[in-house]
Each structure stands twice: as structure tokens, then as C-alpha cells.
Write a protein that holds these residues in place. Structure first.
Motif, PDB file in Angstrom:
ATOM      1  N   ASP A 135      19.443   3.663   0.433  1.00 48.03           N
ATOM      2  CA  ASP A 135      18.579   2.507   0.286  1.00 48.03           C
ATOM      3  C   ASP A 135      19.326   1.312   0.925  1.00 48.03           C
ATOM      4  N   ASN A 146      18.022 -15.287  -0.805  1.00 48.29           N
ATOM      5  CA  ASN A 146      17.148 -15.333   0.369  1.00 48.29           C
ATOM      6  C   ASN A 146      17.086 -13.947   1.041  1.00 48.29           C
ATOM      7  N   ALA A 150      20.085 -11.057   3.632  1.00 44.80           N
ATOM      8  CA  ALA A 150      20.714  -9.907   2.951  1.00 44.80           C
ATOM      9  C   ALA A 150      21.471  -9.064   3.977  1.00 44.80           C
ATOM     10  N   SER A 173      14.055   2.306   3.102  1.00 45.63           N
ATOM     11  CA  SER A 173      13.957   0.949   2.556  1.00 45.63           C
ATOM     12  C   SER A 173      12.518   0.515   2.315  1.00 45.63           C
ATOM     13  N   GLU A 244       6.633 -11.545   1.893  1.00 47.29           N
ATOM     14  CA  GLU A 244       7.274 -10.888   3.044  1.00 47.29           C
ATOM     15  C   GLU A 244       6.375  -9.765   3.540  1.00 47.29           C
ATOM     16  N   HIS A 253       8.040 -12.275  -3.562  1.00 45.25           N
ATOM     17  CA  HIS A 253       9.312 -12.542  -4.243  1.00 45.25           C
ATOM     18  C   HIS A 253       9.175 -13.681  -5.239  1.00 45.25           C
ATOM     19  N   VAL A 287      10.574  -8.782  -7.472  1.00 45.17           N
ATOM     20  CA  VAL A 287       9.606  -8.727  -6.388  1.00 45.17           C
ATOM     21  C   VAL A 287       8.415  -7.858  -6.812  1.00 45.17           C
ATOM     22  N   GLU A 289       5.400  -5.637  -5.347  1.00 49.47           N
ATOM     23  CA  GLU A 289       5.168  -4.981  -4.057  1.00 49.47           C
ATOM     24  C   GLU A 289       3.774  -4.368  -4.007  1.00 49.47           C
ATOM     25  N   LYS A 298       9.377   7.019  -1.459  1.00 52.28           N
ATOM     26  CA  LYS A 298      10.698   7.329  -0.910  1.00 52.28           C
ATOM     27  C   LYS A 298      11.059   8.814  -1.093  1.00 52.28           C
ATOM     28  N   ASP A 325      17.012   0.692  -7.096  1.00 52.99           N
ATOM     29  CA  ASP A 325      15.778   0.061  -7.544  1.00 52.99           C
ATOM     30  C   ASP A 325      14.785   1.089  -8.100  1.00 52.99           C
TER      31      ASP A 325
HETATM   32  O1  LIG Z   1      14.112  -0.490  -0.702  1.00 49.94           O
HETATM   33  P1  LIG Z   1      15.026  -1.649  -0.471  1.00 49.94           P
HETATM   34  O2  LIG Z   1      15.762  -1.579   0.818  1.00 49.94           O
HETATM   35  O3  LIG Z   1      15.942  -1.870  -1.633  1.00 49.94           O
HETATM   36  O4  LIG Z   1      14.049  -2.913  -0.389  1.00 49.94           O
HETATM   37  C1  LIG Z   1      13.388  -3.410  -1.557  1.00 49.94           C
HETATM   38  C2  LIG Z   1      13.108  -4.868  -1.378  1.00 49.94           C
HETATM   39  O5  LIG Z   1      14.347  -5.446  -0.955  1.00 49.94           O
HETATM   40  C3  LIG Z   1      14.348  -6.821  -0.603  1.00 49.94           C
HETATM   41  O6  LIG Z   1      14.245  -7.587  -1.786  1.00 49.94           O
HETATM   42  C4  LIG Z   1      15.351  -7.449  -2.652  1.00 49.94           C
HETATM   43  O7  LIG Z   1      16.534  -7.944  -2.006  1.00 49.94           O
HETATM   44  C5  LIG Z   1      16.486  -9.358  -1.680  1.00 49.94           C
HETATM   45  C6  LIG Z   1      17.754  -9.703  -0.918  1.00 49.94           C
HETATM   46  O8  LIG Z   1      18.899  -9.366  -1.638  1.00 49.94           O
HETATM   47  C7  LIG Z   1      16.330 -10.172  -2.968  1.00 49.94           C
HETATM   48  O9  LIG Z   1      16.264 -11.558  -2.669  1.00 49.94           O
HETATM   49  C8  LIG Z   1      15.060  -9.719  -3.689  1.00 49.94           C
HETATM   50  O10 LIG Z   1      14.951 -10.392  -4.932  1.00 49.94           O
HETATM   51  C9  LIG Z   1      15.086  -8.219  -3.939  1.00 49.94           C
HETATM   52  O11 LIG Z   1      13.862  -7.762  -4.480  1.00 49.94           O
HETATM   53  C10 LIG Z   1      13.263  -7.124   0.378  1.00 49.94           C
HETATM   54  O12 LIG Z   1      13.232  -8.505   0.643  1.00 49.94           O
HETATM   55  C11 LIG Z   1      11.917  -6.616  -0.090  1.00 49.94           C
HETATM   56  O13 LIG Z   1      10.939  -6.863   0.870  1.00 49.94           O
HETATM   57  C12 LIG Z   1      12.049  -5.127  -0.329  1.00 49.94           C
HETATM   58  O14 LIG Z   1      10.811  -4.596  -0.747  1.00 49.94           O
END
Ligand SMILES: O=P(O)(O)OC[C@H]1O[C@H](O[C@H]2O[C@H](CO)[C@@H](O)[C@H](O)[C@H]2O)[C@H](O)[C@@H](O)[C@@H]1O
Length: 490
Positions: A135, A146, A150, A173, A244, A253, A287, A289, A298, A325
Motif C-alpha cells: 500500500d 496535505n 505525502a 493504492s 481528491e 478528506h 477520508v 471514499e 484491493k 488502512d
Molecule cells: O490506499 P492508500 O495508498 O493508502 O491510499 C488511501 C488514501 O490515501 C491518501 O489519504 C491518506 O493519506 C494522506 C496523506 O498522508 C492523509 O492526509 C489522509 O488523511 C489519508 O486518508 C490519499 O490522499 C487518498 O486519496 C487515498 O484514498
């Protein structure tokens, strides 16, 4: 018969997958998944056994949108518990840090640390092929406020690059594939974006920008774009809210939103979903989704990639999935239910999971140790035969590494959790340093004392090292063969 390359198998599988989609597509209005390979598709061969109905059966359904893993009344609770940022205050309950530690230790009886269990995992995988699924957010990169910032560290990138030389490695992801690929920056990996709904193999030919794609939710693209635009509009006055576009899903978010406005944000998302019966909601870390009502997640992406790599139905394959997650649970569940491989959950706080192992500290150094460990265990670098050589230090004046002979008394282990500290003094040779550290790891007897605190001193005072052999490392190739011949020379 010439054996098929992994990419050939992927192309083949993509063709089969389109056939699968044919079977899945009972409603005829689907546009087929994008397939850049122009070869015509013939008869279906179902490598993966899907139900004929690609859409989820919803046991509980309001008119309009589907609330997948929560009921509307529990949205707020789910939102609050979605990201254990502070383990001394979890689920609204205050803990002292020693209570939290104790709770975590109890929890670890069920989900042992992947670090301390590494030898055991590796022994179970001995002689088998490993496939690695990672992941991104919260696993390879730290969770930050933000989402656009990341970034993963160079050390983590180097470690993933190295492990991918020896082990098929995929990033799975929730982000859009393009975005996560840009963050990771390694073209040799497999990528599954949008929670697995956008899969691409490694791109070896620079001119082919997109490689081969599998996009089972392509028909949802206009709908997702519409929802994205509408959510951006309605949340624009909520301070800190961020929407996003993840191509086949949308993330809303609320990490930076005042808790008082969480109900409002949840209401907006709920209202939007009511207009789209073919979309559903899942929760991630701070977040919400929104994604298609497709039986695809996944776990399916892992299944698909294993099939594409020709690694399905093989007793000698050990898939490892690392994630932090709720959406990663689908992949953990797939591994658990198929009785193969291991899920590793990255979490600072106890939580129920389908994973087998855990990593408490999502800090990169723990992952790096593990990935390098896999390289060693898979025979990529070193292997058991090198466990009796001692220590490697760089000669700062040239790109030559020095290896003390067995006559030195420098017997230090790098299998502890601090070996990233060793990397620090090696910064001028960053590319080499990862290779170097891997070699160190493969060379050190695991029972000997940690080297991390000692190596910096050794670097300063080479006189302490005693007899040395010179080994020239080429950062583009494994240093081991050269080292081996050198050692045999003695
Ligand atoms: O499956 P992943 O690669 O873990 O993606 C899941 C979500 O990740 C991101 O959001 C998460 O990380 C952000 C940065 O650290 C954080 O700000 C946020 O609160 C987290 O939920 C990404 O921005 C999402 O679009 C993804 O769905």
C-alpha cells in the motif's frame, strides 16, 4: 517451450480479463476496459473466478447511494475512529501511555511484530517465491496533513527498488495510478491505483507511456468526474475540506476540517451519494471514499496480479501484503481466505484485522530492514553462505568498499532495528549505501551485537578494522559476485 515473461503473462491475462468483463457485463452498456495491446480478444479463459454479476449485492440499501461499511447514524463514529493518530486517545477513550503500551502488547500476541517474526516468516518462505504488495499512504509514506505532500523518502524508494529487482513488487493504492506512480517514481513496478481498479504492469519501453492497463470500472469514469466536480462545489466553504480525484474513485478528506463540521461534510457526501445508486462509500483514514458498486477491491487486485504473474495455484508462492488502512483489509482477507502468504498491518494502535503480523512504527526504517531482508532471503544478495564475513566500510577517497577479513574481531549484527543509523555516515554514497547496507545485513551473524552504534566509529577510525580486502562495488549491479570471488581469493 519458451517460458513466458511476466509481462507476457500480464498481457495474456489482460486479454482474459477483458473476456471476464464480457461475462461480467450482462448489461451490455459497458465500454470494455482499456487495453492498449491491439491483439484481438478471442474466447474467454477465466483465470480468475468472478461471479457473473459484477455489482455488489447490497443487503441494506437506502434509495440512492449505498453506505458500505457504515450505517448513516454511525458515520460520525466511523469518521472519528478512522485514523488512530494518538494512541493514548483512541475511540474517544483516554489511556495513559503505559496502558496503551500494555494494550498494544496484548494485541501483539494475536498480531506479532513482522520485525521480530521476520526470521520465522522468512523460514516459512524458504525455497518459495515471494510476491510483494505494498500500500502507499501510511505504509510507504508517512501520513501527513496535505495529501499532495505525502512523499516517500529516498531510503524507502531505494529499498523498494532493490527488493523489486528480486521479487515481483506491486503498489496497490487508493490514489489514482498516475499519482501514486509519480510519488513512487519506479517504473519497474506493477501499479494498481483507485483501490485496484486501474492496474498497469512495469513499463520497460520508455516510448510506451501507458504500458498495459486493466480498468474494470472504466464505464464509471464520467460519473466519477461528475461527482468530483459536484463535491468540490458543495464542500468549498468547509474550511480544510479537500476533494481528491482518484480517477475511478473520489476522496473527501476531513483531516484538516474542524470536528464540528464533520457532520456537515458527511451530510454533503450522503446527499451526493443519494443521486448515484451505482456508487458506494468506504472509509479510509480521515477520508470518505466514493467508488463504484463493483465487486472489485484491493483483494481482487492482488488476485489479478498473482494470476497475471503466473503465480496462482502455486504452492511455492508466498504473497506478502503490507498496508495500514481499512481498504487493505480486503487484500489481507484474500490472503487469509486463500490460505496463502501473510498480511502485515501497519498500525500504532490495536485494531482487529485480517492481517497476520503487525508493524507498530510505520517509520521507514522498519520497512527498509524487511525489504532488504527479503532480498537477502530470496538469494538476491548474499544468502546464508555470506553470514561469516564481517563488516564493510567505504573508503572515502574513492568508490571502493573495504571488507575486513575474517581475522578481524569486528563481528557486528545489522539485524537490529537501528541499521538505518548506519546509513547516515554513508550519505555521500547514497546509491551505494543501500547496496552496502544490504550486504552488511547479509554478512552479519544475527546473534552478534548491534552494529549501528559501532559502525560510525569504525568509519572514523579504520585502523581498528585490521586486515581488509578491497571490493569494488558497481551501484548498478549486485556487489556480491565480486565480493564472493574476492573472498574466495583468500
Ligand atoms: O490506499 P492508500 O495508498 O493508502 O491510499 C488511501 C488514501 O490515501 C491518501 O489519504 C491518506 O493519506 C494522506 C496523506 O498522508 C492523509 O492526509 C489522509 O488523511 C489519508 O486518508 C490519499 O490522499 C487518498 O486519496 C487515498 O484514498
Amino acid at each position: 517451450m519458451k517460458s513466458m515473461t511476466p509481462m507476457g503473462r500480464l498481457v495474456n491475462h489482460l486479454k482474459m480479463a477483458v473476456a471476464v468483463e464480457d461475462v461480467m457485463d450482462l448489461k451490455a452498456s459497458h465500454s470494455p476496459p482499456v487495453l492498449t495491446d491491439p491483439t484481438p480478444i478471442n474466447k474467454p479463459r477465466l483465470g480468475i473466478h468472478f461471479s457473473q454479476d459484477p455489482f455488489l449485492t447490497i443487503p441494506w440499501k437506502k434509495p440512492g447511494g449505498v453506505l458500505d461499511d457504515v450505517r448513516a447514524s454511525n458515520w460520525l463514529d466511523a469518521m472519528k475512529s478512522s485514523s488512530p493518530r494518538n494512541i493514548t486517545k483512541h475511540y474517544g477513550v483516554e489511556f495513559s501511555s503505559s496502558d496503551a503500551d500494555m494494550a498494544y502488547r496484548d494485541w501483539m500476541l494475536k498480531y506479532p511484530s513482522a520485525l521480530t517474526s521476520f526470521e520465522q516468516i522468512a523460514n516459512n518462505a524458504r525455497g518459495k517465491r515471494i510476491a510483494l504488495f505494498l500500500d502507499y499512504d501510511g505504509t510507504l509514506s508517512p501520513i501527513v496533513d496535505n495529501p499532495d505532500h505525502a512523499f516517500m523518502s529516498n531510503a524507502m524508494r531505494a529499498a523498494v527498488r532493490n527488493v523489486a529487482k528480486y521479487i515481483p513488487t506491486a503498489i496497490i493504492s487508493g490514489r489514482s495510478r498516475e499519482k501514486v506512480r509519480k510519488f513512487v517514481g519506479l517504473k519497474e513496478l506493477y501499479y494498481a491505483g483507485s483501490h485496484g481498479m486501474d492496474i498497469m504492469g512495469p513499463v520497460h519501453n520508455e516510448e510506451v507511456k501507458e504500458g498495459n492497463l486493466y480498468q474494470p470500472a472504466s464505464e464509471f469514469l464520467p460519473m466519477i468526474n461528475e461527482v468530483f466536480v459536484s463535491l468540490v462545489e458543495i464542500t468549498k466553504n468547509i474550511q480544510g475540506a479537500k476533494v481528491e480525484n482518484n480517477k475511478f474513485c473520489v476522496s473527501v478528506h476531513y483531516r484538516n476540517v474542524d470536528e464540528k463540521s464533520w457532520t456537515t461534510i458527511a451530510q454533503y457526501v450522503q446527499d451526493t451519494l443519494k443521486q448515484y445508486s451505482r456508487l458506494r462509500l468506504t472509509h479510509g483514514r480521515m477520508v470518505l471514499e466514493i467508488r463504484p458498486v463493483l465487486k472489485w477491491d484491493k483483494g481482487k487486485a492482488v488476485e489479478f496480479l498473482l494470476e497475471s504473474l503466473g503465480l496462482t495455484n502455486c504452492d511455492d508462492v508466498v504473497p506478502i501484503y503490507v498496508g495500514d488502512d481499512r481498504t487493505d483489509e480486503d487484500a489481507f482477507k484474500f490472503l487469509r481466505e486463500s490460505g496463502r502468504g501473510y498480511g502485515i498491518l501497519v498500525t500504532p494502535a490495536p485494531k482487529e484485522s485480517n492481517a497476520c503480523y503487525s508493524l507498530r512504527d510505520p517509520s521507514e526504517k522498519h520497512h527498509v530492514i524487511i525489504w532488504r531482508g527479503w532480498v537477502v532471503k530470496s538469494g538476491g544478495v548474499g544468502g546464508d553462505m555470506f553470514f561469516r564475513v564481517w563488516i564493510v566500510v567505504p573508503d572515502w577517497s574513492s568508490q571502493i568498499m573495504t571488507v575486513p577479513s575474517e581475522s578481524t574481531d569486528a563481528r557486528y549484527s545489522l539485524l537490529g532495528s537501528n541499521d538505518m543509523d548506519v546509513m547516515e555516515p554513508l550519505c555521500p554514497y547514497k546509491t551505494l549505501a543501500t547496496e552496502l547496507s544490504m550486504v552488511l545485513m547479509s554478512l552479519m551473524p544475527s546473534s552478534s551485537p548491534p552494529a549501528a552504534s559501532i559502525v560510525p566509529d569504525l568509519l572514523k577510525d579504520k585502523a581498528r578494522i585490521g586486515n581488509v580486502n578491497l571490493v569494488i562495488f558497481d551501484s548498478n549491479s549486485s556487489p556480491v559476485p565480486k565480493m564472493k570471488s574476492r573472498i574466495n581469493d583468500n
